[in-house]
Scaffold this active site. Structure first.
Site, PDB file in Angstrom:
ATOM      1  N   LYS A   1       0.815  -1.215   0.000  1.00  0.00           N
ATOM      2  CA  LYS A   1       0.000   0.000   0.000  1.00  0.00           C
ATOM      3  C   LYS A   1       0.850   1.268   0.000  1.00  0.00           C
ATOM      4  O   LYS A   1       0.409   2.314  -0.468  1.00  0.00           O
ATOM      5  CB  LYS A   1      -0.905   0.026   1.235  1.00  0.00           C
ATOM      6  CG  LYS A   1      -2.001  -1.025   1.224  1.00  0.00           C
ATOM      7  CD  LYS A   1      -3.214  -0.546   0.470  1.00  0.00           C
ATOM      8  CE  LYS A   1      -4.339  -1.573   0.536  1.00  0.00           C
ATOM      9  NZ  LYS A   1      -5.500  -1.154  -0.261  1.00  0.00           N
TER      10      LYS A   1
ATOM     11  N   SER B   1       1.448  -9.584  -0.523  1.00  0.00           N
ATOM     12  CA  SER B   1       1.030  -8.190  -0.387  1.00  0.00           C
ATOM     13  C   SER B   1       1.427  -7.512   0.918  1.00  0.00           C
ATOM     14  O   SER B   1       1.645  -6.303   0.932  1.00  0.00           O
ATOM     15  CB  SER B   1      -0.484  -8.101  -0.587  1.00  0.00           C
ATOM     16  OG  SER B   1      -1.142  -9.087   0.184  1.00  0.00           O
TER      17      SER B   1
END
Lengths: 315, 315
Positions: free
Chosen positions: A52, A302
């Site tokens: 992110k 991720s």
């Protein structure tokens, strides 16, 4: 307009001074399990512990000096809030974060630790959106959506870009899908850089809106999904859905038990800490719904933000 | 005779086709905590999940073809048993492993999984030693001691060798100490490669035989030590003690709570899985008994084999 490969390359240059170029790991046990060569792009080692940061950083540093001076804002209780707070701090501008008042203490502290200015609201989507709209108007800050934003998508695409720079001859690229920011950027970078590469997504069976949207040909929002992959609760957006429709071969749904087993396998064998949402991409291998034997497979891990006091195999 | 730097370099060449050159990671949270630049040599990513593979591999591949044909043997219930079994398998010779009958099932399975031929004995040191002597005589196999063996020490020294190749200007090198194989090899490689480097060891306060041996000037065996760092229960040996005496500046004792906090910190911040014995080296930083501010510090994370069902912060 979806970002181009060129915009992803520009994003890579823009975030280079701030983001880690994360390592690519391989693991023999995993390779044996799937009879393939798997290359793990370790975004769990990224700043704030998740990919992110790439998108938030690209969005914040894409702003003009004047725009930036009013700060940025978002509503989020997860990794995006931390990522945006850190990116804004690095640029020296304020980040206004709207969080539901019942968000876990550890997440509130993390956002505050990165200098985010938190406004609490009732824990409903409506309250979050109206509070954010109010704050954005009051401060003049630029709202940075966690995934349905071209600059965020371009930033997320830099993980796949780096992976393909390191391992150019991949046959397959796998990423998890929630709102689709990571998957969109990954899909654009992969298909533009490597002709014929297969882009495949992993999605929790219990939050399978992207799987259903692909079948239906239209966005089908998840209603109150329940999965331990708490980074993948959101539904596809207006920008991410058509990109995924156009570039992704298949969405593989992953059961909760496969997520947990995949996560534990990676911790035990690869000795790295990944979060359930990252394990969903490993879950694509675990489910064995598609034949990958003999392939070279890139896989985006991720993130690695988990509560070590509450591990899913102990619940 | 203690191994020379040259023998460590030869060991590095010998094990290169079989062992991983493990990555060196850095972590900003850790650097901030100690006000130093810390370089983590990740032996948790090594084959069998621990540095032990280096020494076992060097010992097995140092044997002549004839010696090797009779196999190798040891008594161990830990990482050395797995490491020796795998090294022997790679050379295509048998490994005879004596294990106490009450060893955890997971360890028995791991050794068997690498092809080790297990003989069970009563869980006493006397039974282990007499059973091993009997098997060695019967098979003609070469006994490979887990740490008090020059070739094992030379193999363990290759981790520090690689770390100093990657980061040549280290001021300090830190490793954990149990029997002293890793610390001896680390100390020789470090002091020979970098003039004036400070070699410091971490040892569990609850198993502090090396700390006491350094004060007393003679080996003082631990009697039934109790620590969660179960790789560091053994006492210094006849070969390792004088090497450590001659090359190690200081042994820092680390409390059980510092071991647990260090371990959790590394999992949470660096997103890697390390075992309690590896956390003892981080514990040297945690204890703040020595001033490292402004230094470049190399640190050997010895391994990552833990039972994910029983984490120490949950006991």
């Amino acid at each position: 307009m979806p970002p181009t490969l060129n915009e992803i390359r520009e994003a890579a240059k823009r975030i280079k001074p701030y983001a880690h170029r994360t390592p690519v790991l391989t693991n023999e046990s995993l390779n044996r399990l799937v009879n393939a060569q798997v290359y793990l792009k370790c975004e769990n080692f990224q700043k704030v512990g998740a990919f992110k940061f790439r998108g938030a950083c690209n969005a914040v540093f894409s702003l003009s000096d004047e725009e930036a001076s009013y700060g940025v804002s978002t509503h989020s209780s997860g990794n995006h809030a931390q990522a945006l707070a850190l990116a804004a701090k690095l640029r020296g501008v304020p980040a206004y974060i709207v969080m539901p008042e019942n968000a876990p203490k550890v997440k509130k502290e993390a956002v505050a630790g990165y200098g985010g200015r938190i406004t609490y609201c009732k824990p409903t989507l409506e309250a979050r959106e109206s509070t954010l709209a109010h704050i954005a108007q009051e401060t003049g800050s630029t709202v940075i959506h966690p995934y349905d934003n071209e600059r965020v998508i371009a930033g997320q695409g830099t993980a796949a870009l780096e992976l393909l720079e390191d391992v150019p001859d991949l046959d397959v690229m796998i990423a998890p899908v929630g709102g689709g920011g990571l998957l969109s950027g990954t899909a654009i970078a992969s298909t533009e850089m490597k002709k014929g590469i297969r882009v495949i997504a992993g999605e929790p069976e219990m939050a399978d809106d992207a799987f259903r949207a692909m079948k239906a040909g239209e966005i089908i929002p998840s209603v109150n999904p329940q999965t331990i992959a708490d980074g993948l609760l959101t539904s596809l957006g207006r920008i991410t859905f058509p990109i995924i429709q156009g570039h992704v071969e298949q969405i593989v749904t992953v059961s909760e038990s496969a997520i947990i087993e995949s996560m534990k396998f990676v911790w035990e064998r690869a000795k790295i800490v990944i979060e359930p949402s990252a394990a969903v991409a490993i879950g694509v291998l675990w489910e064995k719904k598609i034949d990958l034997s003999g392939s070279k497979v890139g896989l985006i891990l991720s993130g690695g933000n988990v509560d070590l006091e509450k591990l899913p195999w102990q619940l």
